[in-house]
Design a protein around this motif. Sequence first.
Motif, PDB file in Angstrom:
ATOM      1  N   TYR A  24     116.589 -58.562 -96.886  1.00 44.71           N
ATOM      2  CA  TYR A  24     117.615 -58.541 -97.931  1.00 44.71           C
ATOM      3  C   TYR A  24     118.001 -59.950 -98.374  1.00 44.71           C
ATOM      4  N   TRP A  72     120.960 -57.506-102.096  1.00 43.17           N
ATOM      5  CA  TRP A  72     119.780 -56.777-102.585  1.00 43.17           C
ATOM      6  C   TRP A  72     118.927 -56.493-101.359  1.00 43.17           C
ATOM      7  N   TRP A  73     118.823 -55.239-100.972  1.00 48.72           N
ATOM      8  CA  TRP A  73     118.157 -54.842 -99.731  1.00 48.72           C
ATOM      9  C   TRP A  73     116.932 -54.001-100.040  1.00 48.72           C
ATOM     10  N   THR A 113     115.270 -49.153-101.838  1.00 44.66           N
ATOM     11  CA  THR A 113     116.081 -50.307-102.236  1.00 44.66           C
ATOM     12  C   THR A 113     117.527 -49.889-102.447  1.00 44.66           C
ATOM     13  N   ILE A 145     123.331 -48.940 -96.965  1.00 48.58           N
ATOM     14  CA  ILE A 145     122.146 -49.545 -96.352  1.00 48.58           C
ATOM     15  C   ILE A 145     121.999 -49.081 -94.908  1.00 48.58           C
TER      16      ILE A 145
END
Length: 249
Positions: A242, A200-201, A212, A224
């Motif tokens: 993250y 989860w970034w 996100t 990402i």
Amino acid sequence: MIELALVGIGTGNPEHLTLQAMRTLAAADLVLIPRKGEDKADLAELRRTICAEVLRDAKTVVAEFDLPVRDAATADYRRRVDDWHDAIAEVWMQTIAEHPGARRVALLVWGDPSLYDSTLRIAARLQPPPQVTVVPGITSVHALTAAHAIPLNEIGAPFVVTTGRRLREDGWPPGVDTVVVMLDAGGAFEALDPQGVEIWWGAYVGMPEQITVAGPLAEAAPKILAARAEARARHGWIMDIYLLRRRAG
């Protein structure tokens, strides 16, 4: 004796300020704002915006100073950081000395002064030593989990908060299935085996520019990296964080 308040201001959203933070800033004689160069001018501007919204007393002075640049030539990492902190402490003292009537001084700290921030260590270098108080703030960890609407840890399970450099050099921390990574110069997760790992970034979490990405690491990693490069080119700077989690089984 100077009273120095280190005020956590969250991740760039003025609405992240607590009532305690607003009261502390409003009571200050002097508020310090660091400038980090043209490529990070937005960070100083966000602090100015917060001061404009919170400070109602015309007697409160806002003083800006240029943050010293860390020497990249010294090979020893700890020596580089210590020398840098000494230089910052000297600039703080010079700036405060330029306002001899100020007794209550406040410094706006990104996130929270306790988590991957050296403000408290720098304050300990000041001479004469001030009376230091800390006003806690919302961290980027909290902002990240809120942005993705996920819990920070699994039930009864520990987690580790580390840096991109440590993740790249040491690999996955032992004994945990959840790792939060801060201060990553870019793509430290590429050093990991992505099998069974989710990410989860978020970049600029809590700010209007928030971006996100989430999903299995193998699929999310290239997204990402592309989003990060584009955002850095557009804004001239990036703050991202993250959370990595190993799936059971």
